[in-house]
Structures are given as C-alpha cells and as structure tokens.
Scaffold this active site. Structure first.
Site, mmCIF file in Angstrom:
data_model
loop_
_atom_site.group_PDB
_atom_site.id
_atom_site.type_symbol
_atom_site.label_atom_id
_atom_site.label_comp_id
_atom_site.label_asym_id
_atom_site.label_seq_id
_atom_site.Cartn_x
_atom_site.Cartn_y
_atom_site.Cartn_z
ATOM 1 C CD GLU A 52 -2.834 -1.180 0.040
ATOM 2 O OE1 GLU A 52 -2.315 -1.325 -1.077
ATOM 3 O OE2 GLU A 52 -4.056 -1.082 0.217
ATOM 4 C CB THR A 99 -5.179 5.249 -3.826
ATOM 5 O OG1 THR A 99 -6.069 4.202 -4.213
ATOM 6 C CG2 THR A 99 -5.336 5.513 -2.347
HETATM 7 N N1 HSE Z 1 -8.582 4.413 2.835
HETATM 8 C C1 HSE Z 1 -7.966 4.494 1.534
HETATM 9 C C2 HSE Z 1 -8.426 5.787 0.873
HETATM 10 C C3 HSE Z 1 -8.382 3.320 0.729
HETATM 11 O O1 HSE Z 1 -9.632 6.030 0.862
HETATM 12 O O2 HSE Z 1 -7.579 6.533 0.390
HETATM 13 C C4 HSE Z 1 -7.868 3.271 -0.663
HETATM 14 O O3 HSE Z 1 -8.410 2.100 -1.292
#
Ligand code: HSE
Length: 308
Positions: free
Chosen positions: A128, A180
């Site tokens: 991530e 993201t």
């Molecule tokens: N919590 C993260 C965001 C998840 O919303 O940026 C990304 O899949």
C-alpha cells in the site's frame, strides 16, 4: 518445490464513514495467484490476466510485500510468483492490496504459517505504501482476516474483526481510473469539530449496527460528511446514483475505497440486484462503460485453491 494457488479477493475500504479504519472483503472479483517456493533466494514475478503489472519486484505491490517477508526468513528462500490480475488497478476495489495480501498469505502458507495474521498485514502494508504513499491497512486487513475489520490503530497495529449480519453488496465500477494517491491529495487536511462529531457518531453507529444486526442503524450510519463531499466530484453522476440506489431500497453506500467504484449494502439479494439495475441504467443512459457485481461478504479472505 512447493507450490500453492490462491484466490485473493477484492476489498472495500472506508465503508463510507470510516476513512482508513474500516474495510470489508468481497466474494468477487478476485485475482488468481500461483506461488512456488525455491532455494534461489530470489523473487521472480510474472504478470498475466486482463491488467498487466510491473514485473520488477520493487515496483510491484506483491513484490515489495514478499521482499519484506523474505527479509525475515532464511536468505536462500526464493519464490516464483504468477499474478493473474482480474481486479483493475485504480478501481477502488483494493487491487494493489489483493496482490500484496495474496502473495503474503500464499508465502506464509508455504512456510507452515510461521507468521501471524497481524504480521502478514504488516508485510502487505508495504504494498500500500508503494501504491499510494501511505501504509493504510483498510484493504489488506479484510483481505487477510476476511469479513469486516476495524483498524483501530496502525502504529501500533490493532485490528479488530467486526461481526456482521447477512449483507449483499452491489458494486458498480465505471471504467475510469482514479489513483488512490491523487484521491488522497485532494482531501482537506483540517476538519471542523462539528463534522468530526458527526463522523465519529456514524462510525460508532455503523460498528454497533453491524454487531447487533440492526439494519436501520447501519443504514443511518452510512453517511460521510468529511471525505465524500470532496471525492464525489470525481465520480460521474454520484448524487443521482446514490438517490436511485436508496429508492431501490438499499441500506446505504457510497464510494468504494478511493473510487471510482461505488458500493451499496442491502439486507437481501433482490434489493441488491434492483440497485444494480437502477445504477447501471444511469450509466447506460450517459454511455459510460462499467462493470457491476452483486456479491456478498467473504468471511475468509484469501482462499487456497490448490497446493502441492
Ligand atoms: N482508505 C484508503 C483511501 C483506501 O480512501 O484513500 C484506498 O483504497
């Protein structure tokens, strides 16, 4: 040489009000991953499937997660990983997390499960970091634990599985890509106290509603006054879609992860299917290509398909 094949599922992070702290695991879609263990001390990656990925381990979310795990085992341990990517990157359905969790769970299995689930989450979070610049755990935790997870804290890691009643999930994925990292960059860094109060009321309400199986409370709590007002501008016809889904009878829903996919929760499959029909009718009308699924929550996370 030991070999394992697993299915690594899509996940939905945030669950509307729980930015970076809530996530659920879906039955579909999923990636297929094959991992062979050898004594080369090296990691080789092959990318197959509808969406191609970098094969350099340092540029691949599965690669960096596996390298983190390999640093904890004997130096001659090596792996050949083949990823058949079905979950589109940039979909909001945890594509990068599916790669990293699948690789870590598969490797851990070949190593006789020497690492705990929490340690696996820690390895997978490296993926991530590569994908979005931030080690958020709200996709990798449900991918590894299954079901719905609350990430109470990242440092130190504190993952709490949350019980839930039967739920059906409508997922609609417009075929546009939102990174993201971009969807995080547009967020405001400050929050008004009154918004924070409303948001933590919703998070507590959602978790309580899930644990009690109180569908009305779940529905009331699926509200986001902090992230959604900013990110929804990236998603075509967002307000109209939410309205149509509510009219179809869903409990509620919103942006899946950082988007562009949307998800809606329903208490029964027929309602989830009606919502799918209502949402896809909007995207058909405006001519926006999309994929949709009616699915359920996967209680198990990554699934071993075969091993030899
Ligand atoms: N919590 C993260 C965001 C998840 O919303 O940026 C990304 O899949």
């Amino acid at each position: 040489m030991k070999k394992i094949t697993i299915h690594s599922p899509a996940t939905i992070a945030n669950l509307v009000c729980g930015f970076d702290i809530l996530g659920l695991c879906l039955e579909e879609p999923y990636d297929r991953m094959e991992l062979k263990m050898n004594d080369s001390g090296k990691l080789m990656i092959k990318s197959l499937g509808a969406h191609s990925l970098p094969e350099d381990p340092l540029q691949n979310t599965a690669g960096v997660a596996l390298l983190e795990l390999m640093a904890q085992v004997s130096p001659e341990t090596g792996f050949d990983l083949t990823i058949t990517k079905n979950i589109k990157p940039g979909s909001g359905l945890g594509s990068s997390a599916a790669s990293s969790t699948g690789a870590v769970v598969a490797a851990n299995h070949l190593l006789s499960n020497r690492f705990s689930r929490e340690e696996c989450v820690r390895f997978a979070m490296q993926g991530e970091k590569l994908a979005s610049g931030v080690k958020h755990a709200d996709n990798v935790s449900p991918g590894i634990y299954g079901g719905i997870t609350l990430i109470r804290s990242i440092f130190p890691l504190d993952i709490v599985p949350v019980d839930y009643p039967p739920l059906f999930v409508t997922v609609v994925h417009p075929q546009i890509e939102i990174k993201t990292s971009d969807a995080r960059q547009i967020l405001r860094q400050q929050v008004q106290l009154r918004d924070a109060i409303r948001q933590w009321g919703n998070i507590a309400g959602l978790v309580t509603g899930l644990m009690r199986g109180d569908y009305a409370l779940i529905g009331r709590s699926l509200e986001d006054v902090i992230i959604e007002p900013v990110r929804s501008i990236l998603i075509p016809h967002f307000d109209e879609i939410k309205k149509a889904a509510r009219e179809a009878g869903v409990l509620g829903g919103g942006i899946a992860g950082s988007g562009p996919s949307l998800f809606m929760l329903s208490a029964d499959r027929a309602t989830a299917a009606q919502a799918e029909e209502a949402i896809t009718a909007i995207y058909n009308r405006i001519g926006l290509e999309h994929h949709s699924y009616v699915t359920t929550i996967n209680p198990q996370g990554c699934r071993i398909i075969s091993e030899s």
